[in-house]
Design an enzyme around this catalytic site. Sequence first.
Site, PDB file in Angstrom:
ATOM      1  N   LYS A   1       3.534 -82.022 109.413  1.00 21.19           N
ATOM      2  CA  LYS A   1       5.065 -82.043 109.670  1.00 21.19           C
ATOM      3  C   LYS A   1       5.728 -83.568 110.198  1.00 21.19           C
ATOM      4  CE  LYS A   1       7.480 -79.870 112.915  1.00 21.19           C
ATOM      5  NZ  LYS A   1       8.464 -80.800 113.777  1.00 21.19           N
ATOM      6  N   ASN A   2       4.846 -83.607 111.527  1.00 21.30           N
ATOM      7  CA  ASN A   2       5.127 -84.588 112.290  1.00 21.30           C
ATOM      8  C   ASN A   2       4.595 -86.033 111.895  1.00 21.30           C
ATOM      9  OD1 ASN A   2       6.744 -83.044 113.839  1.00 21.30           O
ATOM     10  ND2 ASN A   2       5.372 -83.018 115.571  1.00 21.30           N
TER      11      ASN A   2
ATOM     12  N   CYS B   1      18.152 -79.497 122.488  1.00 24.58           N
ATOM     13  CA  CYS B   1      17.490 -78.466 121.736  1.00 24.58           C
ATOM     14  C   CYS B   1      17.013 -77.604 122.682  1.00 24.58           C
ATOM     15  CB  CYS B   1      16.435 -79.114 120.517  1.00 24.58           C
ATOM     16  SG  CYS B   1      14.882 -79.386 121.446  1.00 24.58           S
TER      17      CYS B   1
ATOM     18  N   ARG C   1      16.181 -84.119 125.630  1.00 27.10           N
ATOM     19  CA  ARG C   1      15.715 -84.794 124.657  1.00 27.10           C
ATOM     20  C   ARG C   1      16.452 -86.021 124.086  1.00 27.10           C
ATOM     21  NH1 ARG C   1      12.749 -81.380 120.137  1.00 27.10           N
ATOM     22  NH2 ARG C   1      11.399 -83.055 119.937  1.00 27.10           N
TER      23      ARG C   1
ATOM     24  N   ASP D   1       2.841 -79.299 121.930  1.00 28.47           N
ATOM     25  CA  ASP D   1       3.171 -78.394 121.086  1.00 28.47           C
ATOM     26  C   ASP D   1       2.209 -77.450 120.846  1.00 28.47           C
ATOM     27  OD1 ASP D   1       4.271 -81.176 118.736  1.00 28.47           O
ATOM     28  OD2 ASP D   1       5.131 -80.258 120.482  1.00 28.47           O
TER      29      ASP D   1
ATOM     30  N   ARG E   1      10.515 -74.297 109.913  1.00 31.71           N
ATOM     31  CA  ARG E   1      10.703 -75.319 110.252  1.00 31.71           C
ATOM     32  C   ARG E   1       9.369 -76.192 110.151  1.00 31.71           C
ATOM     33  NH1 ARG E   1      13.075 -77.340 115.176  1.00 31.71           N
ATOM     34  NH2 ARG E   1      12.354 -79.169 114.506  1.00 31.71           N
TER      35      ARG E   1
HETATM   36  C1  EPZ Z   1       7.881 -85.630 119.287  1.00 33.47           C
HETATM   37  O1  EPZ Z   1       9.014 -85.209 119.584  1.00 33.47           O
HETATM   38  C2  EPZ Z   1       7.625 -84.408 118.201  1.00 33.47           C
HETATM   39  N1  EPZ Z   1       8.304 -84.375 117.224  1.00 33.47           N
HETATM   40  C3  EPZ Z   1       7.635 -83.101 118.922  1.00 33.47           C
HETATM   41  O2  EPZ Z   1       7.153 -82.183 118.266  1.00 33.47           O
HETATM   42  C4  EPZ Z   1       6.345 -83.284 120.177  1.00 33.47           C
HETATM   43  O3  EPZ Z   1       6.651 -82.211 121.071  1.00 33.47           O
HETATM   44  C5  EPZ Z   1       6.938 -84.494 120.974  1.00 33.47           C
HETATM   45  O4  EPZ Z   1       6.896 -85.775 120.183  1.00 33.47           O
HETATM   46  C6  EPZ Z   1       5.856 -84.998 122.278  1.00 33.47           C
HETATM   47  O5  EPZ Z   1       4.491 -84.905 121.748  1.00 33.47           O
HETATM   48  C7  EPZ Z   1       8.100 -85.187 115.964  1.00 33.47           C
HETATM   49  O6  EPZ Z   1       7.322 -85.796 116.113  1.00 33.47           O
HETATM   50  C8  EPZ Z   1       9.122 -85.227 114.936  1.00 33.47           C
HETATM   51  P1  EPZ Z   1       9.103 -87.739 122.750  1.00 33.47           P
HETATM   52  P2  EPZ Z   1       9.943 -86.593 120.363  1.00 33.47           P
HETATM   53  O7  EPZ Z   1      10.214 -88.837 122.364  1.00 33.47           O
HETATM   54  O8  EPZ Z   1       9.494 -87.983 119.890  1.00 33.47           O
HETATM   55  C9  EPZ Z   1      11.479 -88.155 126.871  1.00 33.47           C
HETATM   56  C10 EPZ Z   1       7.289 -79.938 117.254  1.00 33.47           C
HETATM   57  O9  EPZ Z   1       7.165 -78.953 117.756  1.00 33.47           O
HETATM   58  N2  EPZ Z   1      12.163 -89.253 126.192  1.00 33.47           N
HETATM   59  O10 EPZ Z   1       7.657 -88.291 122.686  1.00 33.47           O
HETATM   60  O11 EPZ Z   1      11.299 -86.388 120.218  1.00 33.47           O
HETATM   61  C11 EPZ Z   1      11.537 -86.901 126.335  1.00 33.47           C
HETATM   62  O12 EPZ Z   1      12.699 -86.228 126.947  1.00 33.47           O
HETATM   63  C12 EPZ Z   1       8.121 -80.974 117.825  1.00 33.47           C
HETATM   64  O13 EPZ Z   1       6.769 -80.411 116.280  1.00 33.47           O
HETATM   65  C13 EPZ Z   1      13.461 -89.758 126.808  1.00 33.47           C
HETATM   66  O14 EPZ Z   1      13.431 -89.529 128.236  1.00 33.47           O
HETATM   67  O15 EPZ Z   1       9.402 -86.444 121.885  1.00 33.47           O
HETATM   68  C14 EPZ Z   1      10.373 -86.230 126.551  1.00 33.47           C
HETATM   69  O16 EPZ Z   1      10.443 -85.469 127.963  1.00 33.47           O
HETATM   70  C15 EPZ Z   1       8.709 -80.578 119.290  1.00 33.47           C
HETATM   71  N3  EPZ Z   1      13.868 -90.775 126.263  1.00 33.47           N
HETATM   72  C16 EPZ Z   1       9.295 -87.193 126.553  1.00 33.47           C
HETATM   73  O17 EPZ Z   1       9.999 -88.504 126.711  1.00 33.47           O
HETATM   74  C17 EPZ Z   1      13.833 -91.101 125.005  1.00 33.47           C
HETATM   75  O18 EPZ Z   1      14.498 -92.302 124.287  1.00 33.47           O
HETATM   76  C18 EPZ Z   1       8.665 -87.291 125.331  1.00 33.47           C
HETATM   77  O19 EPZ Z   1       9.441 -87.179 124.030  1.00 33.47           O
HETATM   78  C19 EPZ Z   1      12.773 -90.558 124.389  1.00 33.47           C
HETATM   79  C20 EPZ Z   1      11.945 -89.393 124.915  1.00 33.47           C
END
Ligand code: EPZ
Length: 420
Positions: free
Chosen positions: A22-23, A116, A121, A307, A399
């Site tokens: 999915k990702n 969420c 996030r 995840d 999802r």
């Molecule tokens: C991706 O989410 C995945 N989703 C998530 O999978 C996964 O848990 C996550 O990466 C971490 O591996 C998709 O790829 C669609 P991040 P993403 O930006 O990109 C902080 C699932 O279950 N952050 O890597 O949204 C954030 O708060 C989902 O399939 C900021 O502070 O995660 C978090 O603490 C859930 N500012 C950390 O970075 C930003 O602008 C990592 O978030 C962006 C992120």
Amino acid sequence: MDFLEIEGGKKLKGAVQISGAKNAALPLLTCTLLSKTPVHIGNVPNVADVKTLLQLLENLGAKQNFDNNQALVDTSGVNSTCANYDIVRKMRASILTLGPLLTRFGHCEVSLPGGCAIGQRPIDLHLKALEMMGADIDIRQGYVIASAPKGLKGANIVFDKITVTGSENIIMAAALAHGTTTISNAAKEPEVVQLCEALNKSGVEIKGIGSAEIEIQGSGGKLLDIADFSVIPDRIEAGTYLCAGAITNSEITVTNVIPEHLKALISKLISMGFEVLKTENSITIKPSSKILPADIETLEYPGFPTDMQAQFMALCTQADGTSLIDERLFENRFMHVSELLRMGANIKLTSHTATIYAPTKLTGADVMATDLRASSALVLAALAAEGTTRIHRIYHLDRGYENLEGKLSNLGAKIKRLSE
Ligand code: EPZ
């Protein structure tokens, strides 16, 4: 509303074919916005998030067809750059349209995804990077209003935190930008690698693929002719089924996987006493006479994936001793704990650490899914529990897991999807 009814205590056996990730599929679908020609994508998982994103692309004016895990997307007719709230709120990964829309059209309005269940996030890192590429970014009435009338220009981006979709948004934005973009502290997840490889194959020169330092030569506004490709297997779905084998002490095999993508996970299962056999595209888990406790800290790839945290927590309830799980990426990714407690688990929480006192006998109960991976942890607990478990709000599961009840039934689980 659908719910799952699971009769616990059954042994599993056999093999399960893993779907596309999915990702990986989500950014690959939004990168079709960079293509002047239709793009054919194979091995796309038939899950709700994919269907939601295809609907969003269609709302923007694209033509799309999705059948039998094959997607064909033609964005030549896109005539809107507004990704509106009613779709984005259903799936935060819609934010992956921001980079492509802005770099192609010079402006776009994308609803803020909102938080969420697993955390606030934010997308501040995405927005800061786009501003460094010359975009004007405004937040108005819950929308990101972005504009770069002369197109985006290459910049040297340094991410304060590793962000998967942040890296993906900037890689796609940089693909059509004027000049060279470098990204330092880029995410190295296999899904980010596949996006880079797909763009590279389509004429975008990208150096450092798979490393934390990526360099992208922009096309200067020229649309791409994106080649056909097939989505990589879902390492998280594969890990979830391996945990299903582990928690029911069964021998099962996951096929159509890339074992390299599950190294941290496999190593953890082995440290918990399981035997794990690998071939080029399959992984077999063999029962363990005693499940040893685990000490887990979630990290960005190639570290232990956040995840898979909830799924391993369910498994740890059956270990012979106390396990520790430290969730380092998200501030609220323990929503599954209260539901596991209702099934008999004994778990104590501090801010981002869970202590799992085990082994505990799990018994079936009515439980509620709260987010995608928490729901899969409840399925695993239900498989091991004595008696019947009903898992409600399984739209969370739908999802990200294709045909979960069919795949588990084929392995011998007693599971039914019912409506309430
Ligand atoms: C991706 O989410 C995945 N989703 C998530 O999978 C996964 O848990 C996550 O990466 C971490 O591996 C998709 O790829 C669609 P991040 P993403 O930006 O990109 C902080 C699932 O279950 N952050 O890597 O949204 C954030 O708060 C989902 O399939 C900021 O502070 O995660 C978090 O603490 C859930 N500012 C950390 O970075 C930003 O602008 C990592 O978030 C962006 C992120």
